[in-house]
Design an enzyme around this catalytic site. Structure first.
Site, short mmCIF file in Angstrom:
data_model
loop_
_atom_site.label_atom_id
_atom_site.label_comp_id
_atom_site.label_asym_id
_atom_site.label_seq_id
_atom_site.Cartn_x
_atom_site.Cartn_y
_atom_site.Cartn_z
N ARG A 99 -9.95 0.88 8.45
CA ARG A 99 -9.44 -0.47 8.70
C ARG A 99 -10.41 -1.29 9.53
NH1 ARG A 99 -3.47 0.34 8.42
NH2 ARG A 99 -2.53 -1.52 9.27
N LYS B 126 0.84 -1.21 0.00
CA LYS B 126 0.00 0.00 0.00
C LYS B 126 0.88 1.26 0.00
CE LYS B 126 -2.11 -1.14 3.83
NZ LYS B 126 -1.40 -2.41 4.11
N ARG C 86 11.69 -5.59 4.70
CA ARG C 86 11.43 -4.16 4.45
C ARG C 86 12.43 -3.28 5.22
NH1 ARG C 86 5.63 -1.75 5.38
NH2 ARG C 86 5.83 -2.82 7.36
N ARG D 93 -0.57 -8.95 13.33
CA ARG D 93 -1.16 -7.99 12.39
C ARG D 93 -2.02 -8.71 11.35
NH1 ARG D 93 4.13 -5.19 10.51
NH2 ARG D 93 2.81 -3.98 9.11
N ARG E 220 11.26 -1.43 10.76
CA ARG E 220 10.17 -1.06 11.67
C ARG E 220 10.05 -2.04 12.84
NH1 ARG E 220 5.00 0.41 7.96
NH2 ARG E 220 4.00 -0.87 9.55
P1 AP5 Z 1 4.81 -1.61 1.82
O1 AP5 Z 1 4.47 -0.76 0.64
O2 AP5 Z 1 5.54 -1.00 2.96
O3 AP5 Z 1 3.47 -2.36 2.32
P2 AP5 Z 1 2.22 -1.81 3.12
O4 AP5 Z 1 1.02 -2.50 2.55
O5 AP5 Z 1 2.22 -0.31 3.15
O6 AP5 Z 1 2.57 -2.41 4.53
P3 AP5 Z 1 2.45 -1.81 5.99
O7 AP5 Z 1 3.13 -2.79 6.89
O8 AP5 Z 1 2.89 -0.37 6.06
O9 AP5 Z 1 0.92 -1.89 6.19
P4 AP5 Z 1 0.20 -1.95 7.49
O10 AP5 Z 1 -1.17 -1.74 6.99
O11 AP5 Z 1 0.38 -3.15 8.33
O12 AP5 Z 1 0.93 -0.81 8.36
P5 AP5 Z 1 0.56 0.70 8.65
O13 AP5 Z 1 1.81 1.46 8.57
O14 AP5 Z 1 -0.62 1.14 7.88
O15 AP5 Z 1 5.62 -2.88 1.26
C1 AP5 Z 1 6.15 -3.85 2.15
C2 AP5 Z 1 7.52 -4.34 1.63
O16 AP5 Z 1 7.29 -5.04 0.41
C3 AP5 Z 1 8.50 -3.20 1.30
O17 AP5 Z 1 9.81 -3.60 1.68
C4 AP5 Z 1 8.40 -3.04 -0.23
O18 AP5 Z 1 9.64 -2.61 -0.79
C5 AP5 Z 1 8.06 -4.46 -0.66
N1 AP5 Z 1 7.20 -4.49 -1.84
C6 AP5 Z 1 6.14 -3.68 -2.11
N2 AP5 Z 1 5.58 -4.04 -3.29
C7 AP5 Z 1 6.29 -5.11 -3.74
C8 AP5 Z 1 6.21 -5.95 -4.90
N3 AP5 Z 1 5.27 -5.72 -5.85
N4 AP5 Z 1 7.11 -6.96 -5.02
C9 AP5 Z 1 8.06 -7.18 -4.09
N5 AP5 Z 1 8.20 -6.42 -2.99
C10 AP5 Z 1 7.32 -5.41 -2.81
O19 AP5 Z 1 0.08 0.59 10.19
C11 AP5 Z 1 0.98 0.26 11.22
C12 AP5 Z 1 0.20 0.18 12.53
O20 AP5 Z 1 -0.41 1.47 12.82
C13 AP5 Z 1 -0.97 -0.81 12.56
O21 AP5 Z 1 -0.55 -2.13 12.87
C14 AP5 Z 1 -1.85 -0.19 13.65
O22 AP5 Z 1 -1.36 -0.47 14.95
C15 AP5 Z 1 -1.69 1.31 13.40
N6 AP5 Z 1 -2.71 1.82 12.46
C16 AP5 Z 1 -2.50 2.36 11.23
N7 AP5 Z 1 -3.66 2.70 10.66
C17 AP5 Z 1 -4.64 2.36 11.54
C18 AP5 Z 1 -6.07 2.44 11.50
N8 AP5 Z 1 -6.73 2.93 10.43
N9 AP5 Z 1 -6.75 2.00 12.59
C19 AP5 Z 1 -6.11 1.50 13.67
N10 AP5 Z 1 -4.77 1.38 13.76
C20 AP5 Z 1 -4.04 1.80 12.69
#
Ligand code: AP5
Length: 217
Positions: A88, A13, A127, A171, A160
């Site tokens: 979410r 994402k 990552r 997660r 991270r």
């Molecule tokens: P990346 O693009 O970083 O993936 P992502 O989907 O953004 O993953 P996140 O871990 O950031 O998502 P998340 O939803 O768990 O975390 P968030 O920060 O929102 O890609 C991942 C890796 O893969 C990278 O190394 C990239 O280079 C690689 N990659 C990407 N595309 C690729 C491809 N096509 N091929 C190969 N490799 C690839 O949330 C973190 C925490 O915050 C949550 O756990 C929660 O505690 C809190 N939080 C955030 N939002 C909310 C909400 N709305 N409600 C409640 N809590 C929340």
């Protein structure tokens, strides 16, 4: 355009949000990034959020919804936005619909990035994120030319805290329990488009932008 990206942790994402937001010329709003910025600044919001993030759990809806309400009130979001990681939960999705309805507008499209759990684990365990510009890298799939140094800005990379194996597992459970129901929620509104998020990053971007074109984006 008002767009939401949904998908499991590690689906890509954040990676795709950067390209899609640039293509649409709208701000990218990532709740995870906002929480992490608050954690690193040691704000009260950051202290509260960190407890949940470190456990791989979602931050409570009320806290998250209030934060997004404030962010969407900023002028740069008035003509469109890309939300990465919000909503979410079904209560967050309902709150967003209401918030936008009060502003006389609505979401245009919810894009689901589809990948399986094995791929998620491979992606998250390798990552690395830049401390300077926030660019997301991967030790195997998108490596930098010098270990742990960002090719774009020269800053140090970090792993991270929530990318540890046990936290990743939590997660994924949170995603299945609380976020996956959004597929039906937005599907019922006719706003959901799913894209295959496997394969090279550039191929996924092409699929995403092709899908947006059919919605006028
Ligand atoms: P990346 O693009 O970083 O993936 P992502 O989907 O953004 O993953 P996140 O871990 O950031 O998502 P998340 O939803 O768990 O975390 P968030 O920060 O929102 O890609 C991942 C890796 O893969 C990278 O190394 C990239 O280079 C690689 N990659 C990407 N595309 C690729 C491809 N096509 N091929 C190969 N490799 C690839 O949330 C973190 C925490 O915050 C949550 O756990 C929660 O505690 C809190 N939080 C955030 N939002 C909310 C909400 N709305 N409600 C409640 N809590 C929340």
């Amino acid at each position: 355009m008002r767009l939401v990206l949904v998908g499991p942790p590690g689906a890509g994402k954040g990676t795709q949000a950067e390209f899609i937001a640039a293509h649409l010329a709208v701000p990218k709003i990532s709740t995870g990034d906002i929480f992490r910025a608050n954690v690193s600044q040691g704000t009260p919001l950051g202290v509260e959020a960190k407890r949940y993030m470190d456990a791989g759990q979602l931050v409570p809806d009320e806290v998250t919804i209030n934060m997004v309400r404030d962010r969407l009130a900023e002028p740069d979001a008035s003509d469109g936005f890309l939300l990465d990681g919000f909503p979410r939960t079904v209560p967050q999705a309902s709150a967003l619909d209401k918030l936008l309805a009060d502003l006389g507008t609505a979401l245009d499209i919810v894009m689901e990035l589809v990948v399986d759990d094995d791929e998620v684990i491979r992606r998250l365990s390798g990552r690395r994120t830049c401390r300077g510009c926030g660019k997301i890298w991967h030790v195997e799939f998108d490596p930098t030319s010098k270990t742990d140094i960002c090719d774009r800005c020269g800053s140090e990379l970090f792993q991270r805290d929530d990318d540890k194996a046990e936290t990743i597992a939590n997660r994924l459970v949170e995603y299945a329990d609380k976020t996956a129901p959004l597929v039906d929620f937005f599907g019922a509104q006719g706003k959901l488009v799913g894209i295959d998020a496997t394969g090279p990053v550039e191929d996924v971007t092409v699929r995403a932008i092709d899908a947006l074109r059919s919605y006028g984006g």
